[in-house]
Design an enzyme around this catalytic site. Structure first.
Site, PDB file in Angstrom:
ATOM      1  N   SER A  70      -4.299   3.747   4.280  1.00 30.14           N
ATOM      2  CA  SER A  70      -2.912   3.318   4.050  1.00 30.14           C
ATOM      3  C   SER A  70      -2.032   3.509   5.280  1.00 30.14           C
ATOM      4  O   SER A  70      -1.954   4.609   5.843  1.00 30.14           O
ATOM      5  CB  SER A  70      -2.333   4.142   2.890  1.00 30.14           C
ATOM      6  OG  SER A  70      -0.925   4.131   2.926  1.00 30.14           O
ATOM      7  N   GLY A  71      -1.319   2.461   5.643  1.00 25.69           N
ATOM      8  CA  GLY A  71      -0.385   2.554   6.770  1.00 25.69           C
ATOM      9  C   GLY A  71       0.739   3.518   6.470  1.00 25.69           C
ATOM     10  O   GLY A  71       1.136   4.329   7.322  1.00 25.69           O
ATOM     11  N   LEU A  72       1.234   3.458   5.226  1.00 27.29           N
ATOM     12  CA  LEU A  72       2.318   4.366   4.835  1.00 27.29           C
ATOM     13  C   LEU A  72       1.857   5.819   4.936  1.00 27.29           C
ATOM     14  O   LEU A  72       2.532   6.670   5.522  1.00 27.29           O
ATOM     15  CB  LEU A  72       2.761   4.049   3.398  1.00 27.29           C
ATOM     16  CG  LEU A  72       3.713   5.054   2.762  1.00 27.29           C
ATOM     17  CD1 LEU A  72       5.042   5.102   3.512  1.00 27.29           C
ATOM     18  CD2 LEU A  72       3.941   4.734   1.278  1.00 27.29           C
ATOM     19  N   ASP A  82       6.947   4.246   8.453  1.00 24.13           N
ATOM     20  CA  ASP A  82       6.000   3.137   8.265  1.00 24.13           C
ATOM     21  C   ASP A  82       6.623   1.857   8.856  1.00 24.13           C
ATOM     22  O   ASP A  82       6.849   0.879   8.149  1.00 24.13           O
ATOM     23  CB  ASP A  82       5.720   2.993   6.754  1.00 24.13           C
ATOM     24  CG  ASP A  82       4.603   1.987   6.458  1.00 24.13           C
ATOM     25  OD1 ASP A  82       3.868   1.628   7.392  1.00 24.13           O
ATOM     26  OD2 ASP A  82       4.488   1.575   5.284  1.00 24.13           O
ATOM     27  N   ASP A 109      -5.379  -0.681   6.277  1.00 22.59           N
ATOM     28  CA  ASP A 109      -4.106  -1.396   6.207  1.00 22.59           C
ATOM     29  C   ASP A 109      -3.716  -1.722   7.656  1.00 22.59           C
ATOM     30  O   ASP A 109      -3.293  -0.847   8.410  1.00 22.59           O
ATOM     31  CB  ASP A 109      -3.087  -0.449   5.554  1.00 22.59           C
ATOM     32  CG  ASP A 109      -1.697  -1.033   5.486  1.00 22.59           C
ATOM     33  OD1 ASP A 109      -1.496  -2.180   5.933  1.00 22.59           O
ATOM     34  OD2 ASP A 109      -0.821  -0.318   4.964  1.00 22.59           O
ATOM     35  N   ASP A 111      -1.298  -3.620   8.697  1.00 23.52           N
ATOM     36  CA  ASP A 111       0.088  -4.115   8.797  1.00 23.52           C
ATOM     37  C   ASP A 111       0.095  -5.626   9.094  1.00 23.52           C
ATOM     38  O   ASP A 111      -0.519  -6.385   8.381  1.00 23.52           O
ATOM     39  CB  ASP A 111       0.862  -3.289   9.839  1.00 23.52           C
ATOM     40  CG  ASP A 111       1.102  -1.862   9.343  1.00 23.52           C
ATOM     41  OD1 ASP A 111       0.956  -1.625   8.133  1.00 23.52           O
ATOM     42  OD2 ASP A 111       1.417  -0.979  10.162  1.00 23.52           O
ATOM     43  N   GLU A 138      -0.704  -8.369   6.572  1.00 16.48           N
ATOM     44  CA  GLU A 138       0.350  -8.897   5.704  1.00 16.48           C
ATOM     45  C   GLU A 138       1.219  -9.889   6.472  1.00 16.48           C
ATOM     46  O   GLU A 138       1.397  -9.769   7.692  1.00 16.48           O
ATOM     47  CB  GLU A 138       1.192  -7.748   5.132  1.00 16.48           C
ATOM     48  CG  GLU A 138       1.916  -6.911   6.166  1.00 16.48           C
ATOM     49  CD  GLU A 138       2.404  -5.575   5.603  1.00 16.48           C
ATOM     50  OE1 GLU A 138       3.585  -5.488   5.271  1.00 16.48           O
ATOM     51  OE2 GLU A 138       1.598  -4.621   5.512  1.00 16.48           O
ATOM     52  N   LYS A 144       6.742  -4.188  11.217  1.00 10.67           N
ATOM     53  CA  LYS A 144       6.981  -4.392   9.790  1.00 10.67           C
ATOM     54  C   LYS A 144       7.728  -3.216   9.164  1.00 10.67           C
ATOM     55  O   LYS A 144       7.868  -2.139   9.764  1.00 10.67           O
ATOM     56  CB  LYS A 144       5.679  -4.651   9.028  1.00 10.67           C
ATOM     57  CG  LYS A 144       4.505  -3.808   9.326  1.00 10.67           C
ATOM     58  CD  LYS A 144       4.367  -2.393   8.765  1.00 10.67           C
ATOM     59  CE  LYS A 144       4.975  -1.900   7.529  1.00 10.67           C
ATOM     60  NZ  LYS A 144       3.977  -1.708   6.482  1.00 10.67           N
ATOM     61  N   ASN A 146       8.017  -1.066   5.353  1.00 10.20           N
ATOM     62  CA  ASN A 146       7.295  -0.867   4.095  1.00 10.20           C
ATOM     63  C   ASN A 146       7.885  -1.765   3.006  1.00 10.20           C
ATOM     64  O   ASN A 146       9.090  -1.971   2.929  1.00 10.20           O
ATOM     65  CB  ASN A 146       7.373   0.608   3.664  1.00 10.20           C
ATOM     66  CG  ASN A 146       6.526   0.863   2.432  1.00 10.20           C
ATOM     67  OD1 ASN A 146       6.968   0.678   1.303  1.00 10.20           O
ATOM     68  ND2 ASN A 146       5.285   1.265   2.652  1.00 10.20           N
ATOM     69  N   SER A 147       7.007  -2.269   2.153  1.00 11.27           N
ATOM     70  CA  SER A 147       7.408  -3.266   1.150  1.00 11.27           C
ATOM     71  C   SER A 147       8.403  -2.731   0.126  1.00 11.27           C
ATOM     72  O   SER A 147       9.073  -3.504  -0.538  1.00 11.27           O
ATOM     73  CB  SER A 147       6.165  -3.778   0.428  1.00 11.27           C
ATOM     74  OG  SER A 147       5.266  -4.313   1.365  1.00 11.27           O
ATOM     75  N   ARG A 183      -2.647 -10.467   2.977  1.00 12.00           N
ATOM     76  CA  ARG A 183      -1.682  -9.915   2.010  1.00 12.00           C
ATOM     77  C   ARG A 183      -0.432 -10.793   1.978  1.00 12.00           C
ATOM     78  O   ARG A 183       0.168 -11.054   3.024  1.00 12.00           O
ATOM     79  CB  ARG A 183      -1.331  -8.494   2.435  1.00 12.00           C
ATOM     80  CG  ARG A 183      -0.125  -7.901   1.753  1.00 12.00           C
ATOM     81  CD  ARG A 183      -0.132  -6.407   1.992  1.00 12.00           C
ATOM     82  NE  ARG A 183       1.170  -5.796   1.833  1.00 12.00           N
ATOM     83  CZ  ARG A 183       1.385  -4.498   1.993  1.00 12.00           C
ATOM     84  NH1 ARG A 183       0.391  -3.695   2.335  1.00 12.00           N
ATOM     85  NH2 ARG A 183       2.596  -4.005   1.829  1.00 12.00           N
ATOM     86  N   HIS A 214       1.101  -8.611  -3.503  1.00 12.20           N
ATOM     87  CA  HIS A 214       1.892  -7.403  -3.697  1.00 12.20           C
ATOM     88  C   HIS A 214       3.130  -7.704  -4.524  1.00 12.20           C
ATOM     89  O   HIS A 214       3.664  -8.816  -4.466  1.00 12.20           O
ATOM     90  CB  HIS A 214       2.297  -6.820  -2.335  1.00 12.20           C
ATOM     91  CG  HIS A 214       2.508  -5.331  -2.368  1.00 12.20           C
ATOM     92  ND1 HIS A 214       2.250  -4.564  -3.478  1.00 12.20           N
ATOM     93  CD2 HIS A 214       2.955  -4.462  -1.412  1.00 12.20           C
ATOM     94  CE1 HIS A 214       2.524  -3.298  -3.216  1.00 12.20           C
ATOM     95  NE2 HIS A 214       2.947  -3.208  -1.968  1.00 12.20           N
TER      96      HIS A 214
HETATM   97  C1  SPV Z   1       0.347   1.107   2.381  1.00 11.11           C
HETATM   98  O1  SPV Z   1      -0.259   1.896   1.655  1.00 11.11           O
HETATM   99  O2  SPV Z   1       0.717   1.379   3.518  1.00 11.11           O
HETATM  100  C2  SPV Z   1       0.672  -0.231   1.892  1.00 11.11           C
HETATM  101  C3  SPV Z   1       0.879  -0.424   0.478  1.00 11.11           C
HETATM  102  O3  SPV Z   1       0.817  -1.105   2.692  1.00 11.11           O
HETATM  103  S1  SPV Z   1       2.565  -0.311   0.215  1.00 11.11           S
HETATM  104  O4  SPV Z   1       3.028   0.948   0.662  1.00 11.11           O
HETATM  105  O5  SPV Z   1       2.697  -0.504  -1.217  1.00 11.11           O
HETATM  106  O6  SPV Z   1       3.208  -1.380   0.936  1.00 11.11           O
HETATM  107 MG    MG Z   2       1.185  -0.485   4.584  1.00  9.69          MG
END
Ligand code: SPV
Ligand code: MG
Length: 563
Positions: A70-72, A82, A109, A111, A138, A144, A146-147, A183, A214
């Site tokens: 996971s990027g986050l 992130d 991930d 990004d 994505e 980027k 975070n979503s 994504r 997502h």
């Molecule tokens: C991550 O885990 O970094 C993701 C998923 O990209 S989210 O945080 O839901 O965007």
């Molecule tokens: Mg991410």
């Protein structure tokens, strides 16, 4: 809306022709193949978030078939946001640790792919080199966000530009099973179902292996609407962080291929770390924390300390191995008169320190740390620290072999056995440790002085006398105290080295002797070595001259202080 699907969900292409999935041994598959099969099979698959080697191992040990890098979570663990604050090569380093730590595949991930199509190609090559099985990119703009932060305000990449990036990625991979997941952030950015479908279809045509759709809603409505219209054109991956209350059955029924639990190891560790830190800070003690944290043994286990120990046994030279020492220090040494009235000879002071302390120090200097001492006479006076004590309480009516028998449990693995009244230079111990033979003794070839002094020395006869040639030859012990003076080749220094096999031979011998207590009582160490020789055991002789001192007289005590 889209036309009905041209391609139904593909079967697992990577299963060899003629074999079903269950017939394929998953453990021998490449990580890329494993991930591809997880994505393409009909059964729902799960990926667990990890953000470093430790959490990746935890995820695998819990039973997850794959890991979401996971990027986050990686950013959070690195203490940054992130927002691509960690560079992609820094993320790559973390991914490599995660990949090395596990046998299950990882989907990283990626990004936005960290740049344009060109960066994307370089990223794919590097991920393949580091054992990462797939990447998800994505359709947002670098850097980027975070979503779940300012989602609706986030700009999306153009469909053409992002499709080009997917194509570039697929062209760059050298392993045909490397997985690229595209994504779609259309729902996140508030563009709706139609845009989501349009983008997913474009990315499918560009060559993506799966679509990650997502949604930041608390209900799965967007995802379920997409699944219905999409109708299995390509496997779909989802991240139900916000719609977590939805039963997993709903995803299964909707035909989802992969569910990602996206950040829950990072978030659980954050919660517990905060509690632990606060508690230790407030209470200024570990007393209420120790029982609540993972034991150190668990940390060492998950790090694989055990296999390192195994490897050390196989690869390290002997002096890196753990060798034990047994010092026989039961006798009084009445010949030292007053000095040994209230203590055994081993505790007589030499230059301000007991003889035994000097001996133990020499052992420790050659990395022999597990030390046992057999006490007898005035055992209360033998009180040095970091030693395991064995007692021969019958010291007054027994000899050295009985003392050794008292320490039989320490006769295991590589062991050195020596007398508590003999000082040896450390190279003597080291040479014995380095010697590969099962039983080896050090012999002083310069024995004339002892003979002239007429002391009770352990003279030996060997397969050949010391010479330049003997140094290369495999000289063995013939026996002790030969009758003819010209058969004497040297004096045993009172130290013997046993390999694990040698130690077990000695243990066996002691067991046999235990049945004859009268005989056992009278035996000295040279008698035991002679018994081994009589049994056909080759007792290796290493010659040297000098560099040891048998403390037998007051004169020796004085000399010992300067040794
Ligand atoms: C991550 O885990 O970094 C993701 C998923 O990209 S989210 O945080 O839901 O965007
Ligand atoms: Mg991410």
């Amino acid at each position: 809306m889209l036309e009905k699907p041209a391609i139904a969900r593909q079967g697992a292409r990577s299963v060899p022709p003629g074999a079903t999935e269950s017939e394929t041994d998953m453990s021998t598959l490449k990580k890329t193949t494993k991930l591809k099969q997880m994505v393409q099979r009909s059964e729902l698959a799960f990926l667990m978030e990890a953000h470093n080697g430790l959490s990746a191992k935890v995820a695998e040990e819990a039973g997850f078939e794959g890991i979401w890098g996971s990027g986050l979570s990686i950013s959070a663990a690195l203490g940054v946001r992130d927002h691509n604050e960690a560079s992609w090569t820094q993320v790559l380093e973390v991914a490599e640790f995660m990949s090395d730590a596990t046998t299950v595949p990882m989907l990283l991930d990626g990004d936005t792919g960290y740049g344009d199509f060109n960066t994307m190609q370089r990223v794919i090559r590097k991920l393949e080199q580091r054992g990462v099985a797939g990447v998800c990119i994505e359709d947002k703009i670098f850097p980027k966000t975070n979503s779940f932060i300012r989602g609706a305000g986030q700009p999306l990449a153009s469909i053409d530009e992002f499709s080009g990036k997917i194509k570039a990625g697929k062209d760059a991979q050298s392993d045909e099973d490397f997985v690229i997941v595209a994504r779609v952030e259309a729902f996140i950015a508030g563009w709706g179902l139609e845009e989501a479908l349009k983008r997913a279809e474009a990315y499918r045509l560009a060559g993506a292996d799966a679509i990650l759709m997502h949604s930041a809603l608390r209900s799965p409505s967007e995802i379920l609407a997409f699944m219905k219209e999409w109708a299995g054109r390509l496997p779909v991956v989802i991240v139900p962080t916000k719609y977590y209350q939805t039963p997993t059955e709903v995803f299964r029924d909707a035909g989802v291929s992969v569910v990602i639990w996206a950040n829950h190891l990072m978030r659980s560790s954050l919660a517990v770390m905060a509690q632990t830190a606060k508690r230790i800070h407030d209470e200024q003690t570990l007393i209420n924390v120790e029982e609540r944290v993972a034991p150190l043994a668990e940390v060492f286990r998950i790090q694989g300390e055990h296999s390192l120990e195994e490897a050390e046994k196989r690869y390290l030279p002997k002096h890196g191995r753990s060798v034990k020492g047994i010092v026989l220090a039961a006798s009084q040494g009445a010949e030292l008169g007053e000095l040994t009235r209230d203590r055994p000879k081993a505790m007589v002071s030499l230059g301000g320190k007991p003889l035994l302390a000097h001996i133990l120090e020499t052992y420790r200097s050659v990395n022999v740390k597990e030390l046992s001492v057999v006490r007898g006479y005035r055992k209360d006076a033998v009180n040095l620290a970091n030693v395991k004590y064995f007692d021969n309480d019958a010291f007054a009516s027994t000899q050295e072999v009985s003392s050794l028998a008292a320490a039989a449990e320490a006769l295991e693995g590589d062991v050195l056995v020596s007398y508590g009244d003999v000082l040896l230079k450390k190279y003597i111990l080291q040479e014995l440790i380095d010697c590969e033979d099962d039983v080896a003794v050090m012999v002083d070839a310069d024995h004339a002085e002892s003979r002239n002094r007429g002391r009770a020395a352990d003279f030996v006869s060997c397969s050949e006398p010391n010479s330049r040639r003997a140094f290369q030859n495999h000289v063995t012990l013939k026996g002790f105290r030969p009758e003819r003076a010209d058969a004497v080749h040297g004096e045993w220094m009172g130290v013997v080295k046993l390999s694990p096999k040698g130690a077990s031979l000695v243990r066996d011998k002691l067991r046999v002797l235990a049945a004859e207590p009268d005989r056992l009582r009278a035996l000295k160490l040279p008698d035991l070595l002679s018994l081994l020789v009589a049994d056909g055991v080759a007792v290796r002789v290493l010659y040297t001259t000098g560099h040891w001192l048998d403390v037998d007289s007051l004169e020796d005590v004085v000399a010992g202080a300067a040794f």
